[in-house]
Design an enzyme around this catalytic site. Sequence first.
Site, mmCIF file in Angstrom:
data_model
loop_
_atom_site.group_PDB
_atom_site.id
_atom_site.type_symbol
_atom_site.label_atom_id
_atom_site.label_comp_id
_atom_site.label_asym_id
_atom_site.label_seq_id
_atom_site.Cartn_x
_atom_site.Cartn_y
_atom_site.Cartn_z
ATOM 1 N N GLU A 163 -67.430 8.131 81.112
ATOM 2 C CA GLU A 163 -66.022 7.735 81.098
ATOM 3 C C GLU A 163 -65.376 7.717 82.485
ATOM 4 O O GLU A 163 -64.494 8.526 82.774
ATOM 5 C CB GLU A 163 -65.220 8.655 80.171
ATOM 6 C CG GLU A 163 -65.734 8.686 78.743
ATOM 7 C CD GLU A 163 -64.877 9.546 77.812
ATOM 8 O OE1 GLU A 163 -63.934 10.185 78.295
ATOM 9 O OE2 GLU A 163 -65.172 9.584 76.615
ATOM 10 N N GLU A 349 -70.271 8.444 71.874
ATOM 11 C CA GLU A 349 -69.274 9.384 71.348
ATOM 12 C C GLU A 349 -68.317 8.649 70.433
ATOM 13 O O GLU A 349 -67.876 7.540 70.733
ATOM 14 C CB GLU A 349 -68.373 9.969 72.460
ATOM 15 C CG GLU A 349 -68.970 11.022 73.309
ATOM 16 C CD GLU A 349 -67.969 11.549 74.355
ATOM 17 O OE1 GLU A 349 -66.752 11.542 74.114
ATOM 18 O OE2 GLU A 349 -68.449 11.956 75.420
HETATM 19 O O1 IFM Z 1 -64.185 16.021 74.828
HETATM 20 C C1 IFM Z 1 -64.135 14.716 75.291
HETATM 21 C C2 IFM Z 1 -65.391 14.352 76.035
HETATM 22 O O2 IFM Z 1 -65.655 15.216 77.071
HETATM 23 C C3 IFM Z 1 -65.265 12.963 76.603
HETATM 24 N N1 IFM Z 1 -64.861 12.010 75.622
HETATM 25 C C4 IFM Z 1 -63.740 12.361 74.777
HETATM 26 C C5 IFM Z 1 -63.939 13.740 74.171
HETATM 27 C C6 IFM Z 1 -62.762 14.090 73.255
HETATM 28 O O3 IFM Z 1 -61.573 14.086 73.948
#
Ligand code: IFM
Length: 443
Positions: A163, A349
Amino acid sequence: MRFPDGFLWGAATAAYQIEGAVAEDGRGPSIWDTFSHTPGAVLRGDTGDIACDHYHRWREDLDLLRELGVGAYRCSVAWPRVVPAGAGRVNAPGLDFYDRLVDGLLERGITPMLTLYHWDLPQALQDAGGWANRDTAEHFADYAAVVHGRLGDRVPYWLTLNEPYCAAVVGHLEGRHAPGLRDELTAVTAVHHLLLAHGKAVAALRAAGVTGQVGITCNLTSVHPASDAEEDVAAARRLDLHENRMYLDPLFRGAYPDDAAAHYAPVTDFGFVRDGDLEQIAAPLDYFGINYYERHHVRADPADPARGWQRVPPEHPTVTGIGIHPEGLSEILERVAKEYTPLPLVVTETGLALHDYAGPDGEIADDERVAFFEGHLRAAHEALTRGVPLFGFFPWSFMDNFEWASGYGVRYGIYYVDYPTQRRLPKRSARWYADVIRDNGLR
Ligand code: IFM
């Protein structure tokens, strides 16, 4: 609803969010140690000092992953464990930890997917300017080569960054994440240097003869204008630039988007881009990771009609204030496949934050999370049926953990962590997910 044979069912975490042991075995401080210890920065003053104590409990945690039945586990390597000052001396005990972890996964039949940067920049590099300093990109490539040198023979999936949007924008423009800055020029500079770091790390891994697949994970949003009004359409396009295209275009088209120069003109002329940078950033990858959490309806911002936007608040906000829109996941997967790249895609994710608790019977009844994942799996499946080359799905997160500025105040895990005792308990979603994995889909 079955997924293709061999579909990669995983679970995801990140180093600072679970490991703890921040001062052990030679680990150096990171910007998240500094930030979380800054009064007022994190809810209730929580820190990752102990987190889930995974550094000491990794064997039990890997056993849980095996019980769950996942085919892969996505975790991150902490740069400050491996190179405590970010550049220079390598800390062998730090590498030893990940060496044991990778072997532990393989012994249990679980494929490691390693993220090299999940936001824990060594503090020494921040002291030298952090992501605003171009040298950080070079140091990252050196660190990537060091990790590869030790683990390259056993890691089938590499992700350079997690990210870059959050690292750059939430950390340098919004100030809600480390290093806690609020400056647009610094943020846009950080975007470029993060992408450059990715490109340089890819080159370093390729030069080292990497045999695993190399990719990057971006968090992408699905952006829609709130109406057909010209101002709303333009505002939505700006938000799409800010959240999505500033990453997708350089990575897959080798150029910043056409509208970037005009939009950022008040703060920068992109003078930090040097000859050859974009070619390096757009170097071929083997796969692309997508994190999906948010879908936005956007209207013009009357206070800033030329550069701004307003996100329409969701009708049914979750505890983190965002809505639940599974269809945004299929939109994004299809957009990336259609407009940007034929590469294999993986959902690295997606997940739902709740205030989970164990009932008197010990049951953690996170039915909303089960419904969330069902919806998102249906959306992923729909994308597959439309020809998107999706090869895996990694719920966030394997277990409750340090949720950055929200500390331990919200929980994303499918395993519950009872922090005072560090006991892990499967939530209903973990049992549900084990069935999904076993059935290779939804019944
Ligand atoms: O916890 C985070 C993760 O580290 C990165 N993506 C989003 C998740 C939830 O906010």
